[in-house]
Write a protein that holds these residues in place. Structure first.
Motif, PDB file in Angstrom:
ATOM      1  N   LEU A 190       0.868  -1.105  -0.119  1.00  0.00           N
ATOM      2  CA  LEU A 190      -0.064   0.121  -0.030  1.00  0.00           C
ATOM      3  C   LEU A 190       0.779   1.372   0.078  1.00  0.00           C
ATOM      4  O   LEU A 190       1.849   1.388   0.585  1.00  0.00           O
ATOM      5  CB  LEU A 190      -1.092   0.130   1.236  1.00  0.00           C
ATOM      6  CG  LEU A 190      -1.798   1.194   1.419  1.00  0.00           C
ATOM      7  CD1 LEU A 190      -2.692   1.531   0.229  1.00  0.00           C
ATOM      8  CD2 LEU A 190      -2.431   1.245   2.677  1.00  0.00           C
ATOM      9  N   LYS A 191       0.469   2.246  -0.882  1.00  0.00           N
ATOM     10  CA  LYS A 191       1.250   3.356  -0.830  1.00  0.00           C
ATOM     11  C   LYS A 191       0.158   4.724  -0.424  1.00  0.00           C
ATOM     12  O   LYS A 191      -0.852   4.713  -0.902  1.00  0.00           O
ATOM     13  CB  LYS A 191       1.715   4.023  -2.432  1.00  0.00           C
ATOM     14  CG  LYS A 191       2.604   3.164  -2.702  1.00  0.00           C
ATOM     15  CD  LYS A 191       3.079   3.646  -4.221  1.00  0.00           C
ATOM     16  CE  LYS A 191       4.023   2.705  -4.966  1.00  0.00           C
ATOM     17  NZ  LYS A 191       4.440   2.919  -6.287  1.00  0.00           N
ATOM     18  N   VAL A 192       0.307   5.057   0.830  1.00  0.00           N
ATOM     19  CA  VAL A 192      -0.549   5.845   1.562  1.00  0.00           C
ATOM     20  C   VAL A 192      -0.298   7.269   0.871  1.00  0.00           C
ATOM     21  O   VAL A 192       0.875   7.708   1.034  1.00  0.00           O
ATOM     22  CB  VAL A 192      -0.493   5.799   3.151  1.00  0.00           C
ATOM     23  CG1 VAL A 192      -1.214   6.775   3.742  1.00  0.00           C
ATOM     24  CG2 VAL A 192      -0.752   4.451   3.423  1.00  0.00           C
ATOM     25  N   VAL A 193      -1.523   8.063   0.626  1.00  0.00           N
ATOM     26  CA  VAL A 193      -1.462   9.273   0.068  1.00  0.00           C
ATOM     27  C   VAL A 193      -2.068  10.244   1.113  1.00  0.00           C
ATOM     28  O   VAL A 193      -3.291   9.852   1.474  1.00  0.00           O
ATOM     29  CB  VAL A 193      -1.908   9.553  -1.234  1.00  0.00           C
ATOM     30  CG1 VAL A 193      -1.906  11.109  -1.591  1.00  0.00           C
ATOM     31  CG2 VAL A 193      -1.160   8.724  -2.350  1.00  0.00           C
ATOM     32  N   THR A 194      -1.459  11.242   1.936  1.00  0.00           N
ATOM     33  CA  THR A 194      -2.012  12.022   2.846  1.00  0.00           C
ATOM     34  C   THR A 194      -2.971  13.006   2.026  1.00  0.00           C
ATOM     35  O   THR A 194      -2.375  13.785   1.232  1.00  0.00           O
ATOM     36  CB  THR A 194      -1.219  12.947   3.744  1.00  0.00           C
ATOM     37  OG1 THR A 194      -0.283  11.963   4.146  1.00  0.00           O
ATOM     38  CG2 THR A 194      -1.866  13.605   4.835  1.00  0.00           C
ATOM     39  N   PRO A 195      -4.276  13.287   2.377  1.00  0.00           N
ATOM     40  CA  PRO A 195      -5.333  14.161   1.691  1.00  0.00           C
ATOM     41  C   PRO A 195      -4.785  15.731   1.741  1.00  0.00           C
ATOM     42  O   PRO A 195      -4.169  15.879   2.602  1.00  0.00           O
ATOM     43  CB  PRO A 195      -6.401  14.095   2.673  1.00  0.00           C
ATOM     44  CG  PRO A 195      -6.726  12.809   3.210  1.00  0.00           C
ATOM     45  CD  PRO A 195      -5.033  12.589   3.476  1.00  0.00           C
ATOM     46  N   GLU A 196      -4.809  16.251   0.549  1.00  0.00           N
ATOM     47  CA  GLU A 196      -4.333  17.539   0.477  1.00  0.00           C
ATOM     48  C   GLU A 196      -5.339  18.468   1.099  1.00  0.00           C
ATOM     49  O   GLU A 196      -6.467  18.268   1.117  1.00  0.00           O
ATOM     50  CB  GLU A 196      -4.084  18.148  -0.762  1.00  0.00           C
ATOM     51  CG  GLU A 196      -2.607  17.636  -1.433  1.00  0.00           C
ATOM     52  CD  GLU A 196      -2.496  17.925  -2.805  1.00  0.00           C
ATOM     53  OE1 GLU A 196      -2.757  19.342  -3.066  1.00  0.00           O
ATOM     54  OE2 GLU A 196      -1.861  17.494  -3.598  1.00  0.00           O
ATOM     55  N   LEU A 197      -5.013  19.473   1.903  1.00  0.00           N
ATOM     56  CA  LEU A 197      -5.976  20.455   2.619  1.00  0.00           C
ATOM     57  C   LEU A 197      -5.860  22.016   1.967  1.00  0.00           C
ATOM     58  O   LEU A 197      -4.377  22.287   1.937  1.00  0.00           O
ATOM     59  CB  LEU A 197      -6.031  20.382   3.894  1.00  0.00           C
ATOM     60  CG  LEU A 197      -6.231  19.252   4.743  1.00  0.00           C
ATOM     61  CD1 LEU A 197      -6.166  19.583   6.227  1.00  0.00           C
ATOM     62  CD2 LEU A 197      -7.845  19.067   4.450  1.00  0.00           C
ATOM     63  N   GLU A 198      -6.544  22.528   1.476  1.00  0.00           N
ATOM     64  CA  GLU A 198      -6.457  24.061   1.122  1.00  0.00           C
ATOM     65  C   GLU A 198      -6.858  24.783   2.094  1.00  0.00           C
ATOM     66  O   GLU A 198      -7.992  25.192   2.352  1.00  0.00           O
ATOM     67  CB  GLU A 198      -7.531  24.377  -0.157  1.00  0.00           C
ATOM     68  CG  GLU A 198      -7.320  25.699  -0.843  1.00  0.00           C
ATOM     69  CD  GLU A 198      -8.542  25.969  -1.711  1.00  0.00           C
ATOM     70  OE1 GLU A 198      -9.000  27.084  -1.768  1.00  0.00           O
ATOM     71  OE2 GLU A 198      -8.666  24.966  -2.379  1.00  0.00           O
TER      72      GLU A 198
END
Length: 261
Positions: free
Chosen positions: A168-176
């Motif tokens: 699994l490659k975890v991607v942290t959600p982007e926050l504007e």
């Protein structure tokens, strides 16, 4: 059915899930059954965890495939069963493509493609889109179907395979991030600024049951928000209250929020 006082801790819209979750707990504790649930959102996981802990003969484990998972499956079992040894049944759907348009795809595109194949949301965990593809946590029982049928996401042709959790490659959600100034920390006031809508236009969706705070239904526009709260509004998106940075001389609150993009 749970004791009547249990319902006092939950929103009326959650009654059906509370009943179902309590049945899982009772069957585990009294009939010695082991139950593996589908993926639960954080609110559902909280409800089930709370109910399981109210029964002295039940044990529970929550697992979403990685430590920071938002959506998780649960194992509910008799308290003498080692729940950590029960298989959680989660795999990673690896979606890739040679199509350059894949880098334009987002969370909603991938979820829409899976739902479009007839998948229930409950069978799908967290989604991690990247520029070169996507990893989706899925219930293992739908893996073969998806590898055979998932051929397109939005307009991009894709291929899918199932891999183990250690890939699994975890991607942290982007926050504007946004800095706003509000008269109070009321839900309607903060949400209207976050979604750039007038307060009048934000009140109706809240009262219509389209808003959740920390995944709990909230229909009161005056409900107060705190740091860390995650607010989602069906049709508008969601944001997190990152910080309340004090009050100005005029008494307005300086709030920093992050919109999920």
């Amino acid at each position: 059915m749970p004791h009547a006082e249990i319902y006092e801790h939950f929103h009326p819209d959650e009654k059906a899930f509370v009943d179902r979750a309590w049945e899982w707990v009772e069957r585990a504790a009294e009939l010695h059954q082991v139950r593996r649930t589908d993926f639960l959102d954080p609110r559902q996981a909280h409800i089930l965890f709370t109910l399981a802990n109210r029964h002295p003969d039940a044990a529970i484990r929550l697992d979403g495939g990685y430590e920071a998972a938002e959506r998780r499956r649960a194992i509910v079992a008799p308290d003498y069963r080692p729940v950590e040894e029960e298989p959680i049944g989660i795999r990673v759907l690896d979606i890739s493509s040679e199509d350059r348009r894949i880098k334009e795809l987002d969370h909603g595109d991938y979820l829409g493609a899976l739902i479009g194949l007839g998948m229930k949301r409950d069978k799908i965990g967290d989604i991690h889109p990247r520029e070169d593809g996507c990893h989706v946590l899925i219930a293992e029982e739908i893996g073969d179907f998806l590898t055979s049928h998932l051929r397109q996401v939005h307009r991009a042709e894709v291929r899918a395979s199932v891999v183990e959790l250690d890939r699994l490659k975890v991607v942290t959600p982007e926050l504007e991030e946004m800095a706003i100034s509000v008269a109070s920390l009321r839900l309607d006031g903060v949400a209207s600024d976050a979604f750039r809508l007038s307060r009048a236009k934000i009140v109706d969706p809240i009262r219509a049951g389209r808003c959740r705070v920390n995944w709990k239904p909230v229909e009161d526009p005056s409900a107060p928000l705190r740091e860390g709260d995650i607010v989602s509004m069906k049709g508008f998106g969601r944001f997190k209250v990152l910080a309340v940075e004090g009050q100005s001389k005029s008494g307005r609150f300086r709030v920093r929020i992050g919109k999920f993009v």
